[in-house]
Write an enzyme that holds these catalytic residues in place. Structure first.
Site, mmCIF file in Angstrom:
data_model
loop_
_atom_site.group_PDB
_atom_site.id
_atom_site.type_symbol
_atom_site.label_atom_id
_atom_site.label_comp_id
_atom_site.label_asym_id
_atom_site.label_seq_id
_atom_site.Cartn_x
_atom_site.Cartn_y
_atom_site.Cartn_z
ATOM 1 N N TYR A 1 -6.892 6.432 3.352
ATOM 2 C CA TYR A 1 -6.946 5.378 2.331
ATOM 3 C C TYR A 1 -6.103 4.170 2.740
ATOM 4 O O TYR A 1 -6.585 3.030 2.764
ATOM 5 C CB TYR A 1 -6.475 5.895 0.954
ATOM 6 C CG TYR A 1 -6.129 4.714 0.081
ATOM 7 C CD1 TYR A 1 -7.136 3.934 -0.474
ATOM 8 C CD2 TYR A 1 -4.805 4.297 -0.088
ATOM 9 C CE1 TYR A 1 -6.836 2.786 -1.202
ATOM 10 C CE2 TYR A 1 -4.498 3.155 -0.805
ATOM 11 C CZ TYR A 1 -5.522 2.413 -1.362
ATOM 12 O OH TYR A 1 -5.225 1.264 -2.038
ATOM 13 N N ASP B 1 -9.532 5.711 -2.781
ATOM 14 C CA ASP B 1 -8.437 6.322 -3.548
ATOM 15 C C ASP B 1 -9.034 6.981 -4.801
ATOM 16 O O ASP B 1 -10.266 7.121 -4.919
ATOM 17 C CB ASP B 1 -7.366 5.273 -3.895
ATOM 18 C CG ASP B 1 -7.880 4.229 -4.888
ATOM 19 O OD1 ASP B 1 -9.097 4.231 -5.192
ATOM 20 O OD2 ASP B 1 -7.067 3.417 -5.359
ATOM 21 N N GLU C 1 0.821 -1.216 0.000
ATOM 22 C CA GLU C 1 0.000 0.000 0.000
ATOM 23 C C GLU C 1 0.855 1.266 0.000
ATOM 24 O O GLU C 1 0.500 2.256 -0.621
ATOM 25 C CB GLU C 1 -0.972 -0.010 1.184
ATOM 26 C CG GLU C 1 -2.070 -1.067 1.054
ATOM 27 C CD GLU C 1 -2.910 -0.887 -0.214
ATOM 28 O OE1 GLU C 1 -2.982 0.234 -0.749
ATOM 29 O OE2 GLU C 1 -3.488 -1.893 -0.682
#
Ligand code: SF4
Length: 359
Positions: A122, A140, A39
């Site tokens: 996010y 996102d 991520e």
């Protein structure tokens, strides 16, 4: 046509995702550390360019403890070329925080995740839902676009109030049973079907309930303020070399490419390239130099800045003094450090040069 029902959106999207999901390395693991790395690493990065970095990164730092114990230079060296180096520094700081404050285990709650360095809503939502099955959204750019179209949101999606509305919709939509799969399904739909230009509505699993599609507005949404073009800036750098050694300075915090080793110099603000360069080298490395011929041109575009200018070959009038942010190193050693990529090219080109001579 009313708003799409969360149950119908979930069922359609999850069915589509189960049949069509791309096989990506970070989808083959439930290891929270590996998901966290993915991520951080994939923010603002295309999957094709990010994947080799992800694999190299985990080979070099297979556990959160390995990453926390590594010098920042080693982390930046693996990251070099990927850009957005703040992510590497934040991921390194997050690993240290996980080891120091969470006993080496990635925290299992959204709030604790959100308090790690460099994690926004996010990333916290993505890790919480994918690694721990917590029912929270992960919004996102892809998800924003899909929701703006599905719910026909005809307002600027970069405005705070609209972003909050989209986050609320995403929170209502997320599947309580399979939150990680659902969030990834929304992202995958945005990346592969509901694309920014020419969305492939004919093959979309939620076409039947999509309000933008029903209104023929899929090409007009989402509405957003245009990102500003990168600002053009003139730069000058010095390739200061002698006795087989090269002068490097550490790019300071808060500047573009912060933390990487670099040739001295930077953005220009003085009367001439030569005067600006001498001034920069004096303030960054504490030495005087003779400026020689142009070595190469600079033409690089970053997200907010466009650098153009030159790199000049320079000779120092005396041996530079090394500090935490100044190195006077053999060429081969310079190439082993995390370097600004186009400065690496300039240093490589020194190989075999006769004028790479003595002080
Ligand atoms: Fe996007 Fe078209 Fe699907 Fe609507 S129908 S979500 S606009 S791809």
């Amino acid at each position: 046509m009313g708003n799409p029902s969360p149950n119908e959106v979930r069922a359609r999207l999850l069915g589509w995702y189960d049949a069509n999901r791309r096989d990506l390395p970070w989808r083959r693991t439930r290891d929270p550390y590996r998901i966290l790395v993915a991520e951080y690493l994939l923010q603002r990065t295309r999957i094709a360019s990010g994947t080799p970095y992800y694999e190299r990164f985990l080979e070099r730092f297979p556990t959160v403890r390995d990453l926390a114990a590594a010098p920042l230079d080693d982390v930046l060296a693996v990251w070099e070329g990927l850009g957005f180096y703040g992510r590497a520094r934040n991921l390194h700081a997050a690993a240290q925080s996980i080891v120091q404050r969470h006993g080496g285990e990635v925290p299992r709650s959204y709030d604790e995740l959100a308090s790690l360095p460099g994690i926004g809503p996010y990333t916290a939502g993505a890790v919480a839902s994918i690694a721990f099955g917590i029912s929270v959204p992960a919004v996102d750019g892809n998800v924003t676009r899909v929701i703006a179209r599905l719910f026909r949101i005809r307002e600027n999606v970069t405005a705070g109030s609209v972003r909050r509305r989209i986050a609320e919709i995403a929170a209502r939509l997320v599947s309580p049973e399979r939150p990680g799969a659902f969030n990834q399904a929304l992202m995958e739909l945005g990346a592969t079907v509901c694309t920014p230009i020419a969305p492939a509505c004919g093959g979309c699993p939620v076409e039947r309930v999509c309000l933008a599609r029903a209104a023929g507005e899929e090409g007009e949404l989402p509405i957003s303020s245009r990102p500003r073009p990168p600002r053009a800036v003139t730069v000058v750098f010095g390739l200061v070399a002698a006795n087989g050694r090269v002068l490097l300075v550490r790019r300071p915090k808060g500047q573009l490419l912060a933390g990487l080793w670099a040739l001295p110099g930077g953005e220009r603000n003085g009367p001439s390239e030569s005067t600006d360069l001498k001034g920069s080298i004096r303030s960054q490395a504490g030495i005087e130099v003779r400026v020689g011929p142009r070595w190469s041109r600079v033409d690089r575009t970053f997200s907010h800045r466009k650098w153009s200018g030159s790199i000049y070959r320079c000779s120092p009038v005396r041996r530079p003094k090394e500090t935490d942010s100044v190195r006077w190193v053999l060429r081969e050693e310079a190439l082993s450090l995390p370097l600004v990529p186009f400065h690496r090219d300039a240093i490589k080109a020194l190989a075999g040069l006769e004028s790479f001579a003595s002080l």
